[in-house]
Design a protein around this motif. Sequence first.
Motif, PDB file in Angstrom:
ATOM      1  N   ASN A 212      20.843  18.714   0.584  1.00 55.71           N
ATOM      2  CA  ASN A 212      19.809  17.553   0.310  1.00 55.71           C
ATOM      3  C   ASN A 212      19.280  16.792   1.225  1.00 55.71           C
ATOM      4  N   HIS A 213      18.222  17.689   1.949  1.00 52.34           N
ATOM      5  CA  HIS A 213      17.446  17.134   3.093  1.00 52.34           C
ATOM      6  C   HIS A 213      18.323  16.307   4.320  1.00 52.34           C
ATOM      7  N   GLY A 214      19.628  16.879   4.417  1.00 53.09           N
ATOM      8  CA  GLY A 214      20.408  16.175   5.559  1.00 53.09           C
ATOM      9  C   GLY A 214      20.620  14.832   5.394  1.00 53.09           C
ATOM     10  N   ARG A 215      20.746  14.272   4.169  1.00 53.47           N
ATOM     11  CA  ARG A 215      20.965  12.910   3.925  1.00 53.47           C
ATOM     12  C   ARG A 215      22.399  12.499   3.253  1.00 53.47           C
ATOM     13  N   ARG A 226      17.519  20.643   3.820  1.00 52.00           N
ATOM     14  CA  ARG A 226      16.472  21.605   2.946  1.00 52.00           C
ATOM     15  C   ARG A 226      16.592  21.042   1.704  1.00 52.00           C
ATOM     16  N   ASN A 227      15.618  21.415   0.609  1.00 46.81           N
ATOM     17  CA  ASN A 227      15.846  20.975  -0.741  1.00 46.81           C
ATOM     18  C   ASN A 227      16.283  22.189  -1.462  1.00 46.81           C
ATOM     19  N   SER A 228      17.581  22.145  -1.979  1.00 40.58           N
ATOM     20  CA  SER A 228      18.276  23.039  -2.509  1.00 40.58           C
ATOM     21  C   SER A 228      19.228  22.503  -3.567  1.00 40.58           C
ATOM     22  N   ARG A 229      18.812  22.040  -4.644  1.00 42.80           N
ATOM     23  CA  ARG A 229      19.547  21.248  -5.451  1.00 42.80           C
ATOM     24  C   ARG A 229      19.950  21.779  -6.787  1.00 42.80           C
ATOM     25  N   LEU A 230      20.998  21.769  -7.515  1.00 35.81           N
ATOM     26  CA  LEU A 230      21.198  22.310  -8.820  1.00 35.81           C
ATOM     27  C   LEU A 230      20.622  21.104  -9.734  1.00 35.81           C
ATOM     28  N   ASP A 231      19.738  21.639 -10.704  1.00 37.31           N
ATOM     29  CA  ASP A 231      19.013  20.536 -11.648  1.00 37.31           C
ATOM     30  C   ASP A 231      20.044  20.378 -12.612  1.00 37.31           C
ATOM     31  N   ALA A 232      19.837  19.169 -13.356  1.00 40.34           N
ATOM     32  CA  ALA A 232      20.886  18.710 -14.432  1.00 40.34           C
ATOM     33  C   ALA A 232      20.798  19.729 -15.579  1.00 40.34           C
ATOM     34  N   LEU A 233      19.513  19.998 -16.023  1.00 32.10           N
ATOM     35  CA  LEU A 233      19.346  20.892 -17.232  1.00 32.10           C
ATOM     36  C   LEU A 233      20.458  22.117 -16.939  1.00 32.10           C
ATOM     37  N   GLN A 234      20.067  22.768 -15.971  1.00 33.98           N
ATOM     38  CA  GLN A 234      20.903  24.239 -15.664  1.00 33.98           C
ATOM     39  C   GLN A 234      22.477  23.804 -15.502  1.00 33.98           C
ATOM     40  N   ALA A 235      22.930  22.523 -15.068  1.00 31.35           N
ATOM     41  CA  ALA A 235      24.317  22.129 -14.879  1.00 31.35           C
ATOM     42  C   ALA A 235      24.769  21.832 -16.376  1.00 31.35           C
ATOM     43  N   SER A 236      24.069  21.427 -17.360  1.00 29.31           N
ATOM     44  CA  SER A 236      24.501  20.966 -18.570  1.00 29.31           C
ATOM     45  C   SER A 236      24.725  22.608 -19.210  1.00 29.31           C
ATOM     46  N   ILE A 237      23.806  23.452 -19.084  1.00 28.00           N
ATOM     47  CA  ILE A 237      24.054  24.623 -19.769  1.00 28.00           C
ATOM     48  C   ILE A 237      25.259  25.478 -19.035  1.00 28.00           C
ATOM     49  N   LEU A 238      25.376  25.335 -17.886  1.00 28.82           N
ATOM     50  CA  LEU A 238      26.391  26.020 -17.259  1.00 28.82           C
ATOM     51  C   LEU A 238      27.669  25.423 -17.638  1.00 28.82           C
ATOM     52  N   SER A 239      27.987  23.944 -17.783  1.00 25.79           N
ATOM     53  CA  SER A 239      29.099  23.378 -18.260  1.00 25.79           C
ATOM     54  C   SER A 239      29.530  24.057 -19.707  1.00 25.79           C
ATOM     55  N   THR A 240      28.435  24.223 -20.787  1.00 25.07           N
ATOM     56  CA  THR A 240      28.662  24.434 -21.885  1.00 25.07           C
ATOM     57  C   THR A 240      29.204  26.086 -21.966  1.00 25.07           C
ATOM     58  N   LYS A 241      28.457  26.961 -21.148  1.00 27.15           N
ATOM     59  CA  LYS A 241      29.054  28.375 -21.000  1.00 27.15           C
ATOM     60  C   LYS A 241      30.153  28.515 -20.390  1.00 27.15           C
ATOM     61  N   LEU A 242      30.412  27.561 -19.574  1.00 28.75           N
ATOM     62  CA  LEU A 242      31.916  27.808 -18.806  1.00 28.75           C
ATOM     63  C   LEU A 242      32.983  27.602 -19.763  1.00 28.75           C
ATOM     64  N   ARG A 243      32.806  27.068 -20.686  1.00 31.14           N
ATOM     65  CA  ARG A 243      33.918  26.952 -21.649  1.00 31.14           C
ATOM     66  C   ARG A 243      34.361  28.278 -22.445  1.00 31.14           C
ATOM     67  N   HIS A 244      33.195  29.329 -22.433  1.00 28.53           N
ATOM     68  CA  HIS A 244      33.469  30.380 -22.988  1.00 28.53           C
ATOM     69  C   HIS A 244      33.681  31.664 -21.974  1.00 28.53           C
ATOM     70  N   LEU A 245      33.770  31.278 -20.798  1.00 24.52           N
ATOM     71  CA  LEU A 245      33.666  32.368 -19.676  1.00 24.52           C
ATOM     72  C   LEU A 245      34.808  33.047 -19.660  1.00 24.52           C
ATOM     73  N   ASN A 246      36.123  32.216 -20.055  1.00 23.24           N
ATOM     74  CA  ASN A 246      37.237  33.386 -20.110  1.00 23.24           C
ATOM     75  C   ASN A 246      37.258  34.438 -21.100  1.00 23.24           C
TER      76      ASN A 246
END
Length: 364
Positions: A212-215, A226-246
């Motif tokens: 996050n730019h060294g801040r 650097r600019n390398s952040r997980l965006d909220a849309l992907q995070a919300s999708i991943l949280s949803t799919k994580l419930r089914h992962l096992n």
Amino acid sequence: MIKFLDLKKQYDSISAEIDTAIYDTINNSSYIGGASVSKFEEEFGDFAQVPYCIGVANGTDAIEIALKSLGLKPGSEIIVPANSFISTSEAVTNSGYRVIFCDICPETCNISINNLKKKINDNTGAVILVHLYGMPAPIEEIMELCAKRSIKVIEDCAQAHGATSNGRHVGSFGDLGTFSFYPGKNLGAYGDAGAIVTTNGNLAERCRRISNHGRSKKYDHDFEGRNSRLDALQASILSTKLRHLNSWIEKRREIAQIYRSLLPESLLLQKVPSNVQHAYHLFVIRIKNRDRLKAFLEENNVQTGIHYPIALPDLNAYKYMDQNGQFINASSNAKSILSLPMGEHLELKQVEKVVELINCFCDS
């Protein structure tokens, strides 16, 4: 058609949950950082059995940021397995370090301990091991070996979400673990996404700042990042799919068991030690006439893949290192490996059909 992977079918099975997660994120108008990202980081950290998880833009960034966080000497040698996707090695050279390839164990396709011992020297700064195809590398042995020389260890877990060794999740052993959430992974986003996990609070904080730019707070930069952040849309999708992962991984293991019990004995399969739980991102066989089998299966409407058709040291990108032909196991495997259909999208009768076709091919 028996598909190698079917992400549309996966979406259809949980579409109501996914659509709600996406709608809620858009409705909240929080796209970078925020509650959705923090929620996923906490959930995935719990899943991976680590106290710290940092969401980043993709799996390659995760490795580069992890490397930078270690503060290694410029020009340090970083050892990586000769059979992996190029992101493992290009992260090393793009970070200003020297990549050193290590051959693989032919039975497991993971990094060879014996060859690793030969590669380690006073210039070795870190080892990046890959839990290839979803099977844990010999992580405990590698950790013991590296601890004696104060060598850092990064676990590339891009293919191993949910894999365990002696009951511990991959990513929880090394100094840092890196994950990719590329759409085709066991846990995949709807675009690029990645994460870094660690048990070390100082490394976690440094990774978060680098990404996050060294801040540490807005407009207060302690160093250049650097600019390398997980965006909220992907995070919300991943949280949803994580419930089914096992449950998805259990289906993969069920499919793998069918393959293992019914495929011809003449095929070479990845050897799975008794102390590990394979996550089966891929199910890979080895056969001498690989290209003929691949064509035969495609003629019979079965999709397959090759992971990977060229060993890393044999790529044009690394011709300058003049190492072609030195990695016998990795180069030999590359000519014979074939990835069969794998995923929760498969019906058991489809798996049995794949086996039937392969048996027919081998008997002909």
